[in-house]
Design a protein around this motif. Sequence first.
Motif, PDB file in Angstrom:
ATOM      1  N   UNK A 184     -24.716  10.520 -32.768  1.00  0.00           N
ATOM      2  CA  UNK A 184     -23.311  10.157 -32.571  1.00  0.00           C
ATOM      3  C   UNK A 184     -22.509  10.627 -33.784  1.00  0.00           C
ATOM      4  N   UNK A 185     -21.539  11.479 -33.514  1.00  0.00           N
ATOM      5  CA  UNK A 185     -20.687  12.012 -34.581  1.00  0.00           C
ATOM      6  C   UNK A 185     -19.237  11.699 -34.266  1.00  0.00           C
ATOM      7  N   UNK A 186     -18.457  11.304 -35.257  1.00  0.00           N
ATOM      8  CA  UNK A 186     -17.035  11.021 -35.005  1.00  0.00           C
ATOM      9  C   UNK A 186     -16.278  12.289 -34.661  1.00  0.00           C
ATOM     10  N   UNK A 246      -8.143  14.365 -43.796  1.00  0.00           N
ATOM     11  CA  UNK A 246      -9.024  13.539 -44.611  1.00  0.00           C
ATOM     12  C   UNK A 246      -9.096  12.094 -44.103  1.00  0.00           C
ATOM     13  N   UNK A 247      -8.395  11.801 -43.047  1.00  0.00           N
ATOM     14  CA  UNK A 247      -8.421  10.436 -42.533  1.00  0.00           C
ATOM     15  C   UNK A 247      -9.811  10.068 -42.042  1.00  0.00           C
ATOM     16  N   UNK A 248     -10.158   8.813 -42.229  1.00  0.00           N
ATOM     17  CA  UNK A 248     -11.465   8.326 -41.782  1.00  0.00           C
ATOM     18  C   UNK A 248     -11.499   8.256 -40.259  1.00  0.00           C
ATOM     19  N   UNK A 249     -12.693   8.190 -39.663  1.00  0.00           N
ATOM     20  CA  UNK A 249     -12.785   8.030 -38.209  1.00  0.00           C
ATOM     21  C   UNK A 249     -12.032   6.811 -37.694  1.00  0.00           C
ATOM     22  N   UNK A 250     -12.035   5.728 -38.461  1.00  0.00           N
ATOM     23  CA  UNK A 250     -11.320   4.521 -38.043  1.00  0.00           C
ATOM     24  C   UNK A 250      -9.823   4.783 -37.947  1.00  0.00           C
ATOM     25  N   UNK A 305     -12.389   4.438 -25.352  1.00  0.00           N
ATOM     26  CA  UNK A 305     -11.679   4.065 -26.573  1.00  0.00           C
ATOM     27  C   UNK A 305     -10.843   2.801 -26.381  1.00  0.00           C
ATOM     28  N   UNK A 306     -10.205   2.651 -25.224  1.00  0.00           N
ATOM     29  CA  UNK A 306      -9.431   1.438 -24.967  1.00  0.00           C
ATOM     30  C   UNK A 306     -10.360   0.230 -24.866  1.00  0.00           C
ATOM     31  N   UNK A 307     -11.493   0.399 -24.208  1.00  0.00           N
ATOM     32  CA  UNK A 307     -12.450  -0.713 -24.119  1.00  0.00           C
ATOM     33  C   UNK A 307     -13.012  -1.077 -25.485  1.00  0.00           C
ATOM     34  N   UNK A 308     -13.259  -0.063 -26.308  1.00  0.00           N
ATOM     35  CA  UNK A 308     -13.735  -0.366 -27.663  1.00  0.00           C
ATOM     36  C   UNK A 308     -12.692  -1.135 -28.456  1.00  0.00           C
ATOM     37  N   UNK A 309     -11.425  -0.768 -28.294  1.00  0.00           N
ATOM     38  CA  UNK A 309     -10.357  -1.500 -28.975  1.00  0.00           C
ATOM     39  C   UNK A 309     -10.437  -2.999 -28.666  1.00  0.00           C
ATOM     40  N   UNK A 310     -10.571  -3.336 -27.383  1.00  0.00           N
ATOM     41  CA  UNK A 310     -10.567  -4.743 -26.995  1.00  0.00           C
ATOM     42  C   UNK A 310     -11.896  -5.422 -27.326  1.00  0.00           C
ATOM     43  N   UNK A 311     -13.016  -4.700 -27.188  1.00  0.00           N
ATOM     44  CA  UNK A 311     -14.317  -5.285 -27.524  1.00  0.00           C
ATOM     45  C   UNK A 311     -14.394  -5.628 -29.005  1.00  0.00           C
ATOM     46  N   UNK A 325     -18.319   8.833 -26.607  1.00  0.00           N
ATOM     47  CA  UNK A 325     -16.956   9.093 -26.147  1.00  0.00           C
ATOM     48  C   UNK A 325     -15.905   8.433 -27.046  1.00  0.00           C
ATOM     49  N   UNK A 326     -16.353   7.677 -28.035  1.00  0.00           N
ATOM     50  CA  UNK A 326     -15.439   6.936 -28.904  1.00  0.00           C
ATOM     51  C   UNK A 326     -15.145   7.756 -30.153  1.00  0.00           C
ATOM     52  N   UNK A 327     -13.912   7.712 -30.602  1.00  0.00           N
ATOM     53  CA  UNK A 327     -13.526   8.462 -31.800  1.00  0.00           C
ATOM     54  C   UNK A 327     -14.338   8.014 -33.006  1.00  0.00           C
ATOM     55  N   UNK A 328     -14.614   6.720 -33.091  1.00  0.00           N
ATOM     56  CA  UNK A 328     -15.333   6.135 -34.225  1.00  0.00           C
ATOM     57  C   UNK A 328     -16.628   5.483 -33.731  1.00  0.00           C
ATOM     58  N   UNK A 329     -17.678   6.256 -33.456  1.00  0.00           N
ATOM     59  CA  UNK A 329     -18.913   5.678 -32.917  1.00  0.00           C
ATOM     60  C   UNK A 329     -19.598   4.713 -33.876  1.00  0.00           C
ATOM     61  N   UNK A 330     -19.456   4.931 -35.173  1.00  0.00           N
ATOM     62  CA  UNK A 330     -20.078   4.028 -36.142  1.00  0.00           C
ATOM     63  C   UNK A 330     -19.482   2.627 -36.010  1.00  0.00           C
TER      64      UNK A 330
END
Length: 348
Positions: free
Chosen positions: A29-31, A70-74, A125-131, A154-159
């Motif tokens: 998993x890579x961002x 340089x922005x972080x995945x988050x 990504x929307x589901x990850x936001x709410x989870x 599929x998430x921008x920030x898998x970590x």
Amino acid sequence: MQFQRIMCGTLVLCGLVSVAAADETDRVFAPLSITEAREQTQSWIAAHHPGDEELTEVVDQLWSVEGDAEWSPAKRFDLVMRSFYVADAGVRELVDACAFGEQITHASDFPVLALPDGDPFFMNNVRYFYARYLAVLTLYDEALSLFEIIDPAQVVDPAGCLFYKAVCQHSLLMQDEGLTTISLLLDNTEDVPLRYRTVAELMQHDLSNLREKTLDEVARQMGDVRRRLALGRAGQKVQRVEERIITTLDEIIEKLEQQQGGGGGGGGGQAQGNQSGSPADESYVGGQKGPGETDERDIGHKDNWGDLPEKAQAAAKNLINRQFPAHYRQAVEEYLRKIAERQAPSGN
């Protein structure tokens, strides 16, 4: 002959299962890079708002002003969600409800989360936001039900996705599942922040040393019961966990008495006699062996945070305000108001 066919079928099935397991552990998993995240966001907007040049311009400006390589995945994830916020009414409803502490309930209450076949990039990504939001509020059961249908790839920030999923599993004493998720985070994920890695290693050590029917396990189960009661839950699931705590304590006491050469049963006969079967067969916090239902509870009015712990409330508010500052939500509201006024009939 029939035996040979059965054996061949069994070997093929075992092979398929082994391949599936290997596929999961072999995934990396890579961002998404800032360019990849921007392009996927723009593609989604072009597909769902074709010809809306003004919206495209607003989103492009958002990425050109704030999109730093340089922005972080988050932070890249924040940009994606802010783009969805301005472009999708369902996302605005979800984010605003979280920001004001409204409707702290199940994901099914929000239509944007219940879309059966939505765009994978958008939905995950929307589901990850709410989870993640639910996990911060210590609503681990609800959060985990969403994490189970999210593909970290599929998430921008898998970590971040794997980390918060592991937090839920660790808190619910899901030993095997938690160790699997933590392994994926530590061994199969790129660009894991130091704070995630440090906490994940602590959770890994903790779960690895978890033993059933020990005072340590009982203490953790008691902590989970306190959490559920603080959330206003006192249903059958909590009661079954409480019964298991009593049963485990009785077994520990009886074992100690036997080791010391004493007699007596520890006073647990009546408690066990009231059970139709072992509570562990129905619901067990240390492994979630039951059907996984969540208790009904009173979550308070829709215009406040109900009875959620103050610390969890503060953490959730800080999370939302950092990702969606008040001035940004106000700017989007003003933008949408102007669009509505421009499109409204003049009445002449």
